[in-house]
Design a protein around this motif. Structure first.
Motif, short mmCIF file in Angstrom:
data_model
loop_
_atom_site.label_atom_id
_atom_site.label_comp_id
_atom_site.label_asym_id
_atom_site.label_seq_id
_atom_site.Cartn_x
_atom_site.Cartn_y
_atom_site.Cartn_z
N SER A 14 49.01 -17.89 -13.75
CA SER A 14 48.34 -17.81 -15.06
C SER A 14 49.39 -17.67 -16.15
O SER A 14 50.02 -16.63 -16.29
CB SER A 14 47.39 -16.62 -15.10
OG SER A 14 46.88 -16.45 -16.40
N ARG A 15 49.60 -18.76 -16.89
CA ARG A 15 50.55 -18.70 -18.01
C ARG A 15 50.07 -17.70 -19.06
O ARG A 15 50.88 -17.05 -19.72
CB ARG A 15 50.71 -20.09 -18.63
CG ARG A 15 51.47 -21.07 -17.75
CD ARG A 15 51.58 -22.44 -18.43
NE ARG A 15 52.40 -23.35 -17.64
CZ ARG A 15 51.92 -24.08 -16.62
NH1 ARG A 15 50.62 -23.99 -16.31
NH2 ARG A 15 52.72 -24.87 -15.94
N THR A 16 48.76 -17.58 -19.20
CA THR A 16 48.21 -16.66 -20.19
C THR A 16 48.60 -15.22 -19.87
O THR A 16 49.00 -14.45 -20.75
CB THR A 16 46.68 -16.78 -20.25
OG1 THR A 16 46.33 -18.13 -20.51
CG2 THR A 16 46.11 -15.90 -21.35
N PHE A 17 48.48 -14.83 -18.59
CA PHE A 17 48.84 -13.47 -18.20
C PHE A 17 50.34 -13.22 -18.39
O PHE A 17 50.76 -12.13 -18.79
CB PHE A 17 48.46 -13.22 -16.73
CG PHE A 17 47.10 -12.61 -16.56
CD1 PHE A 17 46.72 -11.49 -17.28
CD2 PHE A 17 46.19 -13.16 -15.67
CE1 PHE A 17 45.46 -10.92 -17.13
CE2 PHE A 17 44.92 -12.61 -15.51
CZ PHE A 17 44.56 -11.49 -16.24
N VAL A 18 51.16 -14.22 -18.07
CA VAL A 18 52.61 -14.06 -18.21
C VAL A 18 52.99 -13.85 -19.67
O VAL A 18 53.78 -12.96 -20.01
CB VAL A 18 53.35 -15.28 -17.63
CG1 VAL A 18 54.83 -15.23 -17.97
CG2 VAL A 18 53.17 -15.33 -16.11
N ILE A 19 52.43 -14.67 -20.56
CA ILE A 19 52.71 -14.50 -21.99
C ILE A 19 52.15 -13.18 -22.49
O ILE A 19 52.77 -12.49 -23.31
CB ILE A 19 52.11 -15.69 -22.78
CG1 ILE A 19 52.74 -17.00 -22.34
CG2 ILE A 19 52.31 -15.48 -24.28
CD1 ILE A 19 52.10 -18.22 -22.95
N ALA A 20 50.99 -12.80 -21.97
CA ALA A 20 50.40 -11.51 -22.36
C ALA A 20 51.27 -10.35 -21.90
O ALA A 20 51.40 -9.34 -22.61
CB ALA A 20 49.00 -11.38 -21.76
#
Length: 464
Positions: free
Chosen positions: A234-240
């Motif tokens: 999940s790119r979203t979780f990594v950026i988050a």
């Protein structure tokens, strides 16, 4: 982190004070072990080091460790989230033999990125001498590896060894660091000794992880290559994750660059009037945050697992929604009750502010900042508890949105309110208050749409 619930449940189920106390103590080490060890180590070395090596050396050491701590969080937060997502997927599919390789690859990536960024910061940007820059790089590397290892420790039930490992590491950090400094190695000696203690704690935890998840020994390049070759869960979780680490430190960075910043040896900048009260405020939420962690890993996990079992066993929509409603009521009631308790703790500590300032030898100019920081920390607790629930049910977009909002609010409000020196710390209070209220609302909405998250968003068959 659901793996820690079984042992904590067993301890907490003992109807006595000892069982509850031990469970809480282990939860503190699981949720904030490195942070607690580093803060206690800094306090002990500062207290014992001034008579031995002088105030200037201990102050320089303390500022460098804070820099190490901040850099390590920024590096490891996104990697740890990606590691947890991948390991959780492998455990769910019962592919236990793959965990070792994923963990080894994450360690390799973390070590490589940490060393490059740390050397760039300490040797190039700050311009420390070679021994001090090397020691600082070694120290930040150990903190980073320790943070990453702690993200895996949740799957291990040997909590006594985990807590003992931190205790042993702390002892070595203080004794060896002060010994090397006393022998004439200066700040580099303090950092090396401190890092050696962290390395001991990491080695103990690393050994437990390898024992729990044995597997084929990979070459470092193979582990890193395998981790990079597969797409992120999940790119979203990594950026988050990166946003969450920056959000915690952005206000300090802003204050350090203002008129509050004070330059010491090697051009290092810190803000004593802001830094010390903020760290004390953070410590004030650790005990109750550990209690919430126990609840997440026991009661909430049990209820959520029951909900998932009803879904996967083909339960009726009425049964599924009844369990979701029960989870919503339990969660909102628990989080709000804990927040009320934390507000009471912060108010008591704020009233005791003059005594705390006197006990720690802080100047009276820090009293107002300390009181504001304590109130802000209570809201920060509410924010962390709410995003913890959102992270648990893997609502990536909501988690990222909240972390990004907190990052912007904390940095922006701190910068704007610095125009008034008497308002130092008020930016953090407003930012955490707004972010906490928003997070509570998003958490309630997340629980309302949990059926969609389960059936659609987090369903591999639908997501592809």
């Amino acid at each position: 982190m659901a793996g820690i619930g079984f042992a904590l449940s067993k301890l907490r189920s003992q109807n006595n004070l000892a069982g509850h106390s031990i469970a809480t103590g282990h939860a503190i080490m699981i949720t904030a072990g490195p942070w607690i060890v580093i803060m206690i180590g800094l306090a002990l070395i500062s207290w014992l080091g001034v008579p031995l090596v002088g105030a200037e050396m201990t102050t320089t050491f303390r500022v460098l460790v804070i820099y190490c701590f901040a850099l390590s969080l920024v590096v490891t937060a996104p990697i740890a989230l990606e590691l947890n997502l991948r390991v959780s997927a492998e455990l769910f599919e019962r592919r236990f033999d793959r965990v070792h390789g994923i963990y080894a690859g994450a360690l390799g990536v973390t070590a490589l990125v940490t060393v490059v960024l740390a050397w760039l910061l300490f040797a190039v940007i700050i311009g420390l001498d070679m021994p001090t820059a090397t020691a600082a790089t070694f120290c930040v590397l150990q903190v980073s590896l320790l943070w990453l290892t702690m993200s895996m420790v949740a799957a291990i039930r040997q909590y006594t060894i985990v807590t003992t490992g931190f205790t042993m590491g702390l002892s070595v950090s203080v004794v060896l660091g002060l010994s090397l400094a006393s022998l004439g190695y200066g700040v580099a000696g303090l950092l090396t000794g401190f890092g050696a203690g962290l390395f001991l704690a990491f080695s103990i935890l690393h050994g437990l992880i390898i024992q729990t998840f044995p597997g084929r020994v990979y070459r470092l390049t193979d582990g890193i290559g395998a981790l990079i070759a597969h797409p992120m869960r999940s790119r979203t979780f990594v950026i988050a994750g990166l946003s969450s680490a920056l959000a915690v430190w952005i206000d300090k960075l802003v204050v350090w660059q203002s008129y509050e910043g004070t330059a010491i040896a090697h051009g290092l900048i810190h803000a004593p009037r802001y830094d010390v009260p903020m760290f004390i405020a953070y410590l004030s939420i650790v005990p109750l945050m550990s209690v919430v962690s126990i609840w997440l890993e026991t009661d909430f996990f049990t209820a959520y697992r029951k909900y998932r079992d009803i879904v996967h066993s083909g339960g009726t929509l009425r049964h599924i929604d009844a369990q979701r409603t029960a989870i919503t009521w339990q969660t909102t009631n628990t989080i709000f009750s804990a927040f009320v308790v934390q507000i009471a703790i912060s108010l008591v500590l704020a009233l005791a502010g003059p005594w705390i300032v006197s006990l720690l030898g802080m100047g009276l100019e820090t009293l107002q900042v300390l009181r504001l920081a304590l109130i802000g920390a209570a809201f920060h607790f509410l924010f962390l508890a709410c995003v913890g629930v959102i992270l648990f049910v893997q609502y990536a977009r909501a988690y990222f949105f909240l972390q990004a909002v907190f990052l912007v609010l904390n940095g922006g409000l701190t910068y704007v309110l610095l125009a008034n020196p008497d308002a130092l710390g008020l930016g953090y209070v407003i930012a955490t208050g707004a972010a906490a209220i928003l997070a509570y609302g998003v958490m309630v909405n997340t629980l309302k749409v949990m059926n969609r998250l389960t059936f659609v968003d987090n369903n591999p068959a639908v997501a592809g």
